[in-house]
Design a protein around this motif. Structure first.
Motif, PDB file in Angstrom:
ATOM      1  N   ASP A 184       0.857  -1.184   0.000  1.00  0.00           N
ATOM      2  CA  ASP A 184       0.000   0.000   0.000  1.00  0.00           C
ATOM      3  C   ASP A 184       0.893   1.235   0.000  1.00  0.00           C
ATOM      4  O   ASP A 184       2.049   1.182   0.426  1.00  0.00           O
ATOM      5  CB  ASP A 184      -0.918   0.008   1.223  1.00  0.00           C
ATOM      6  N   ASP A 185       0.372   2.347  -0.498  1.00  0.00           N
ATOM      7  CA  ASP A 185       1.138   3.585  -0.446  1.00  0.00           C
ATOM      8  C   ASP A 185       0.379   4.711   0.253  1.00  0.00           C
ATOM      9  O   ASP A 185       0.795   5.865   0.217  1.00  0.00           O
ATOM     10  CB  ASP A 185       1.550   4.034  -1.853  1.00  0.00           C
ATOM     11  N   ALA A 186      -0.732   4.365   0.910  1.00  0.00           N
ATOM     12  CA  ALA A 186      -1.497   5.327   1.706  1.00  0.00           C
ATOM     13  C   ALA A 186      -2.102   4.576   2.887  1.00  0.00           C
ATOM     14  O   ALA A 186      -2.800   3.579   2.698  1.00  0.00           O
ATOM     15  CB  ALA A 186      -2.591   5.988   0.863  1.00  0.00           C
ATOM     16  N   LEU A 187      -1.830   5.025   4.097  1.00  0.00           N
ATOM     17  CA  LEU A 187      -2.325   4.333   5.278  1.00  0.00           C
ATOM     18  C   LEU A 187      -2.483   5.311   6.421  1.00  0.00           C
ATOM     19  O   LEU A 187      -2.077   6.471   6.349  1.00  0.00           O
ATOM     20  CB  LEU A 187      -1.401   3.176   5.652  1.00  0.00           C
ATOM     21  N   LYS A 188      -3.093   4.798   7.488  1.00  0.00           N
ATOM     22  CA  LYS A 188      -3.316   5.588   8.692  1.00  0.00           C
ATOM     23  C   LYS A 188      -2.166   5.365   9.665  1.00  0.00           C
ATOM     24  O   LYS A 188      -1.461   4.356   9.615  1.00  0.00           O
ATOM     25  CB  LYS A 188      -4.633   5.183   9.361  1.00  0.00           C
ATOM     26  N   ARG A 203      17.537   2.330  -8.779  1.00  0.00           N
ATOM     27  CA  ARG A 203      17.088   3.132  -7.629  1.00  0.00           C
ATOM     28  C   ARG A 203      15.573   3.292  -7.718  1.00  0.00           C
ATOM     29  O   ARG A 203      15.034   3.574  -8.786  1.00  0.00           O
ATOM     30  CB  ARG A 203      17.767   4.495  -7.593  1.00  0.00           C
ATOM     31  N   SER A 204      14.918   3.094  -6.592  1.00  0.00           N
ATOM     32  CA  SER A 204      13.470   3.292  -6.506  1.00  0.00           C
ATOM     33  C   SER A 204      13.171   4.157  -5.291  1.00  0.00           C
ATOM     34  O   SER A 204      13.790   3.979  -4.232  1.00  0.00           O
ATOM     35  CB  SER A 204      12.732   1.951  -6.371  1.00  0.00           C
ATOM     36  N   VAL A 205      12.235   5.074  -5.450  1.00  0.00           N
ATOM     37  CA  VAL A 205      11.772   5.907  -4.339  1.00  0.00           C
ATOM     38  C   VAL A 205      10.266   5.693  -4.210  1.00  0.00           C
ATOM     39  O   VAL A 205       9.510   6.030  -5.123  1.00  0.00           O
ATOM     40  CB  VAL A 205      12.100   7.397  -4.562  1.00  0.00           C
ATOM     41  N   HIS A 206       9.846   5.105  -3.102  1.00  0.00           N
ATOM     42  CA  HIS A 206       8.427   4.835  -2.854  1.00  0.00           C
ATOM     43  C   HIS A 206       7.922   5.843  -1.814  1.00  0.00           C
ATOM     44  O   HIS A 206       8.366   5.822  -0.663  1.00  0.00           O
ATOM     45  CB  HIS A 206       8.227   3.406  -2.342  1.00  0.00           C
ATOM     46  N   THR A 207       7.019   6.722  -2.240  1.00  0.00           N
ATOM     47  CA  THR A 207       6.462   7.727  -1.329  1.00  0.00           C
ATOM     48  C   THR A 207       5.196   7.183  -0.678  1.00  0.00           C
ATOM     49  O   THR A 207       4.252   6.788  -1.375  1.00  0.00           O
ATOM     50  CB  THR A 207       6.163   9.032  -2.085  1.00  0.00           C
ATOM     51  N   ILE A 208       5.196   7.174   0.653  1.00  0.00           N
ATOM     52  CA  ILE A 208       4.054   6.659   1.429  1.00  0.00           C
ATOM     53  C   ILE A 208       3.363   7.829   2.119  1.00  0.00           C
ATOM     54  O   ILE A 208       4.019   8.643   2.788  1.00  0.00           O
ATOM     55  CB  ILE A 208       4.510   5.633   2.493  1.00  0.00           C
ATOM     56  N   GLN A 209       2.050   7.920   1.949  1.00  0.00           N
ATOM     57  CA  GLN A 209       1.273   8.966   2.602  1.00  0.00           C
ATOM     58  C   GLN A 209       0.631   8.407   3.867  1.00  0.00           C
ATOM     59  O   GLN A 209      -0.084   7.403   3.815  1.00  0.00           O
ATOM     60  CB  GLN A 209       0.186   9.492   1.667  1.00  0.00           C
TER      61      GLN A 209
END
Length: 292
Positions: free
Chosen positions: A156-160, A252-258
């Motif tokens: 997931d890339d968006a969680l609480k 290179r990978s950049v995973h942005t998590i909200q």
């Protein structure tokens, strides 16, 4: 070509006693029109694999195309053979002409020399009367297969805040010969997350590292479970250096998590509407799930 479509006497012009009606003329210009199509024995070759290609050019117009020059750029390749064309640098050049309705087909063979994807986009320049025209054919992407499979999966890339995510990295040696060396692969975890479980890595503060060699057809899997501890956007950064068949590839990978606030909202109520100075009063707190 032209034809008279209409003679308009109602809007005629009179001059020196003569009537000049308006004449509407349709003019059709004639010129060559070049179409191109190309095929490849494969568009997903391995490095050094030979690719047989064919290109057809057709004059769909109604005039002869003079001094026609077909150029096929082949970057990062070795050109093995051509059917009559000349090799200039990393391009194949064909010089010819096309009569109306005529088509010509050329064949060539090449092999990719580097582990880099590239486009094959043919260009045609031709002349008619005193004009010169240049057109480009559709580009075909040649995707050179890497000697390994490498995949990242983020659940997931968006969680609480307080929720967890799974981050997995899988890889396999698909080279025709030799080992694949991974040295190193690192995952940098942002300060807004905590790692509650992992496999395959060694830990150094917030940097998790993996290094190893994969034998032919050998596979590997790295896993990580992370929990969101702070609100906002956070970047999980993966860097990998892989060496296979004498070449090194860096990824290179950049995973942005909200991360947003929890759906649990506190509600405060005061039971007394008014109190005397220095008197106590009661505050009642309730928690409500906004998702319910």
């Amino acid at each position: 070509k032209y034809c008279i479509e209409d003679v308009d006497y109602e809007n005629a012009v009179y001059e020196d006693g003569k009537e000049y009606p308006l004449i509407r003329v349709i003019i059709e210009t004639s010129e060559p029109a070049i179409a191109m199509s190309q095929t490849f024995s494969t568009t997903k070759p391995r490095q050094f694999e030979r690719i047989e290609a064919q290109i057809t050019i057709t004059n769909t117009g109604d005039l002869r195309a003079e001094n026609l020059r077909l150029e096929i750029p082949l970057p990062n390749t070795r050109i093995v053979s051509t059917s009559g064309g000349s090799i200039v640098g990393n391009s194949i050049i064909y010089e010819t002409y096309l009569l109306p309705g005529q088509e010509k087909t050329y064949k060539y063979v090449f092999e990719p020399r580097e582990l880099i994807d590239f486009n094959v986009e043919p260009k045609v320049t031709y002349h008619f009367f005193d004009r010169t025209k240049t057109i480009y054919g559709d580009a075909t992407t040649i995707k050179v297969k890497l000697p390994f499979d490498f995949e990242e999966v983020l659940s997931d890339d968006a969680l609480k805040s307080g929720e967890t995510i799974e981050y997995n990295i899988s890889f396999a040696n698909t080279a025709e010969r030799g080992d694949v060396e991974i040295a190193p692969l690192t995952v940098t975890v942002p300060s807004g997350f905590s790692v509650i479980a992992f496999t395959g890595f060694t830990k150094d503060t917030r940097v998790y590292t993996y290094s190893d060699k994969l034998r032919k057809e050998e596979e590997g899997l790295l896993t990580m479970t992370l929990r969101a501890e702070a609100l906002g956007d956070h970047d999980i950064i993966m860097d990998a250096r892989l060496t296979a068949e004498g070449q090194t590839i860096e990824k290179r990978s950049v995973h942005t998590i909200q991360v947003s606030a929890s759906d649990i909202t506190p509600y405060l109520t005061i039971e007394q509407e008014s109190v005397r100075s220095d008197s106590g009063f009661t505050i009642k707190a309730d928690l409500k799930n906004r998702q319910s």
